[in-house]
Every structure is written in structure tokens, then in C-alpha cells.
Design an enzyme around this catalytic site. Structure first.
Site, short mmCIF file in Angstrom:
data_model
loop_
_atom_site.label_atom_id
_atom_site.label_comp_id
_atom_site.label_asym_id
_atom_site.label_seq_id
_atom_site.Cartn_x
_atom_site.Cartn_y
_atom_site.Cartn_z
N LYS A 259 0.86 -1.18 0.00
CA LYS A 259 0.00 0.00 0.00
C LYS A 259 0.90 1.23 0.00
CE LYS A 259 -3.52 2.46 2.62
NZ LYS A 259 -4.51 2.41 3.70
N ARG B 111 -10.74 10.23 1.86
CA ARG B 111 -10.63 10.94 3.14
C ARG B 111 -11.81 11.88 3.33
NH1 ARG B 111 -4.03 11.47 2.99
NH2 ARG B 111 -3.71 9.23 2.94
N ARG C 59 1.26 9.93 5.59
CA ARG C 59 1.42 8.54 6.02
C ARG C 59 2.74 7.94 5.52
NH1 ARG C 59 -3.43 8.32 8.06
NH2 ARG C 59 -5.40 8.34 6.92
N GLU D 27 7.29 -6.61 1.23
CA GLU D 27 6.05 -6.40 2.00
C GLU D 27 5.07 -7.55 1.76
OE1 GLU D 27 5.28 -4.13 4.18
OE2 GLU D 27 6.90 -2.68 3.94
N LYS E 134 -2.34 -1.59 -3.68
CA LYS E 134 -3.16 -0.38 -3.64
C LYS E 134 -2.29 0.85 -3.75
CE LYS E 134 -5.94 2.16 -0.36
NZ LYS E 134 -6.40 2.23 1.00
N TYR F 213 -15.27 1.31 -6.51
CA TYR F 213 -16.53 2.03 -6.31
C TYR F 213 -17.45 1.87 -7.51
CZ TYR F 213 -13.66 3.73 -2.56
OH TYR F 213 -12.85 3.76 -1.46
C1 PBG Z 1 -6.83 3.75 5.58
C2 PBG Z 1 -7.41 3.59 4.23
C3 PBG Z 1 -7.34 4.52 3.19
C4 PBG Z 1 -8.00 3.97 2.10
C5 PBG Z 1 -8.48 2.72 2.48
N1 PBG Z 1 -8.09 2.50 3.81
C6 PBG Z 1 -6.79 5.88 3.17
C7 PBG Z 1 -5.41 6.14 3.57
O1 PBG Z 1 -4.57 5.25 3.67
O2 PBG Z 1 -5.15 7.30 3.79
C8 PBG Z 1 -8.16 4.64 0.78
C9 PBG Z 1 -9.13 4.05 -0.16
C10 PBG Z 1 -9.48 4.91 -1.33
O3 PBG Z 1 -8.86 5.95 -1.60
O4 PBG Z 1 -10.43 4.53 -2.03
N2 PBG Z 1 -7.56 3.11 6.56
#
Ligand code: PBG
Length: 311
Positions: A181, A191, A204, A220, A235, A300
Site C-alpha cells: 500500500k 478521506r 502517512r 512487503e 493499492k 466504487y
Molecule cells: C486507511 C485507508 C485509506 C483507504 C483505504 N483504507 C486511506 C489512507 O490510507 O489514507 C483509501 C481508499 C481509497 O482511496 O479509495 N484506513
């Protein structure tokens, strides 16, 4: 002939729908930066899950938006927390018709918006966070999750969650690990959807991966598989097709890809301006993600694509 020789076929079985459920609202709230998506009430969530199940979508991934946050994100493991309540209702309403995946993280529940708890210096404390993830996993499993999906990128989270679940007799609950990720700018609309703002302009990068790194993802992913992940996820998806292809070649567990909020929103925005054929681009993107090696795609667009595929 093209149908006969097609190497990749996108179908409804490939799709998982991420859904948002918000505590304390009495009607669904549209998410401006995710056209067509809403923050659900528990009732509208159940109705949407039923609709998706009827279209053949095999599963949903649930994200919670709590009414209140605190420094440690206790709403994430509260048995009466919004996701736990919603899981119980979903399970009662749809039985085994769908796989219920619970996103497992703290960011929606912490005041500072980080995916874990902070130490005295204000950095995310990896091990203290993992201890809390164990509690979240158990709460989600007891509420009816088939799969928990740790998305916080803490080291050791998969092994620890696996052990916690096994320790309370939830050995049948699977772990879908957000394995590779990246610290991506493509999560912006998400967000908005969950009302998360990272405190003091933070980011992050301390726990998510650098977009510059491909080989690092192999480490990872291998760690998560060794720790007991049942499914590993890459992701975002489109900008990381190389990582996805590497992952699919390297592991024997199923590979998932998260077609994230920004990827969806860009297509919708360009289509709204009449600059692209949004439906065609969406299917092309998802087909490419599958071609690169994803066995399943969180998107989505799951509902709209399922509808189109079903005719
Ligand atoms: C964090 C999380 C995120 C997404 C899924 N789980 C956001 C992040 O890491 O800041 C993003 C998913 C998306 O953008 O569709 N719990």
C-alpha cells in the site's frame, strides 16, 4: 473471434464494492468527490448490500464513519461501534449471500487521523497500534465479518491479527492484507468520505510505501504471506500495475487490487466534462487491472459495472 481469443474477461465475480456507513445520520449523505457514492445509514447500507448481492457482486468492504473520535480510536473495537452494528445487521439481512469484509484500521476513529496511536514524540507507535488492531479484529469477527482487512501497514500486523483471531475461536475468519500500500495522493476523495484529516499537515509516509519503490513491495507481500495472509492486496491499482504483476507472479494466494477513490473520481470528473466516455474507460481500467494479475478488484464502480455486465 475476439470473444474466443480474449485473454481477460471482466465479470461480476471479480468485483468487491467498498461501502461507507456513518453513525448518527438519518438519511444517506452523498460524497461530493465520489459521484454516485454515499455515506450510508445502517438501513440504506443493508438495502445497497441486497441490491449488489442481487446483481451478483460477491462481497463488500465496509468502512465506518463514527459520530465521535478519540486519541486511540476506540470506536473501532467498541462492540457497539458503527461497523460492528452494521455487520450484525448485514449478516442478519443477507445471510451467506455475500462475503462481508471489514476494513481494519484506526484512522477513521482517531482525532489525529493517523492509522495508529501516537507515541510521546507524535510518531505512530507500531507495536502499540498492532495491539489495538487485535482488539478491532476480534470485535469485527464477533460482529459477523468473514474477512478482516488490515489497511494500516504496521509491521507484524497480519501475524498478530491471525493469532488474535485464532485465540478466540475465530480461526475461520480470513485476513485480506493490504500488503503493498503506497503513500498515494489518490486517496483524497476517500478521506472526504470518511471525514479524515491528518493532523498538522501530516502524511502517512512513515508507514505506507514510497511510490518510487517496486522491489520493496515484494518484501512487503512476502512478509504478509509468511505471516498468514489469505489474500494480499496492492493499492492503488492503475498506477501500480507493475507491482500488481510482480505480486501475482510471486505468490500463490489470491491477489486483490484496490481501484481507489482518486482513480474512480478522475474518470467520473472527466466524463462529467464530456472529455471521455466514462463507462468505457472504467471497464478498460478494470480490465487492465485484472489483466495485470488481480483476481479481485475493490472498486466504487462495482455496482455500475455489475449492472452493465448483467445487461
Ligand atoms: C486507511 C485507508 C485509506 C483507504 C483505504 N483504507 C486511506 C489512507 O490510507 O489514507 C483509501 C481508499 C481509497 O482511496 O479509495 N484506513
Amino acid at each position: 473471434m475476439r470473444r474466443l481469443v480474449a485473454e481477460t474477461r471482466l465479470g461480476v465475480d471479480d468485483l468487491l464494492a467498498p461501502l461507507f456507513v456513518r453513525e448518527g445520520i438519518d438519511r444517506p449523505a452523498p460524497i461530493a468527490s465520489l459521484p454516485g457514492q454515499v455515506q450510508h445509514t445502517v438501513a440504506s447500507l443493508v438495502a445497497e448490500a441486497r441490491r449488489l448481492a442481487a446483481l451478483g457482486v460477491p462481497g463488500i468492504a465496509l468502512f465506518g464513519v463514527p459520530a465521535a473520535k478519540d486519541p486511540v480510536g476506540s470506536g473501532a473495537w467498541d462492540p457497539d461501534g458503527i461497523v460492528q452494528m452494521a455487520l450484525a445487521e448485514l449478516r442478519a439481512a443477507i445471510g451467506d449471500d455475500m462475503v462481508l469484509i471489514a476494513d481494519l484500521c484506526l484512522d477513521e476513529y482517531t482525532e489525529h487521523g493517523h492509522c495508529g496511536v501516537l507515541d510521546a514524540s507524535g510518531s505512530v507507535d507500531n507495536d502499540a497500534t498492532v495491539a489495538l488492531y487485535r482488539r478491532v479484529a476480534i470485535a469485527q469477527a464477533r460482529a459477523g465479518a468473514d474477512v478482516v482487512a488490515p489497511s494500516g501497514m504496521m509491521d507484524g500486523q497480519v501475524a498478530s491479527i491471525r493469532a488474535a483471531l485464532d485465540g478466540v475461536g475465530c480461526g475461520e475468519v480470513a485476513v485480506l492484507a493490504y500488503a503493498a500500500k503506497y503513500a498515494s495522493a489518490l486517496y483524497g476523495p476517500f478521506r472526504d468520505a470518511v471525514g479524515v484529516e491528518i493532523a498538522s499537515g501530516g502524511d502517512r509516509r512513515g508507514y505506507q510505501q514510497d511510490p518510487a519503490n517496486r522491489r520493496e513491495a515484494r518484501i512487503e507481500v512476502a512478509l504478509d504471506v509468511a505471516e498468514g495472509a489469505d489474500i494480499v492486496m496492492v493499492k492503488p491499482a492503475l498506477a501500480y500495475l507493475d507491482v500488481l504483476a510482480d505480486t501475482a507472479a510471486a505468490v500463490d494466494v489470491p491477489v486483490a487490487a484496490y481501484h481507489v477513490s482518486g482513480e474512480y473520481a478522475m474518470v467520473k470528473a472527466a466524463a462529467e466534462r464530456g472529455w471521455i466516455d466514462g463507462d468505457a474507460v472504467m471497464v478498460e481500467h478494470l480490465t487492465s487491472i485484472k489483466r495485470a494479475g488481480a483476481r479481485m478488484i475493490l472498486t466504487y464502480a462495482a455496482g455500475e459495472v455489475a449492472q452493465a455486465v448483467n445487461g
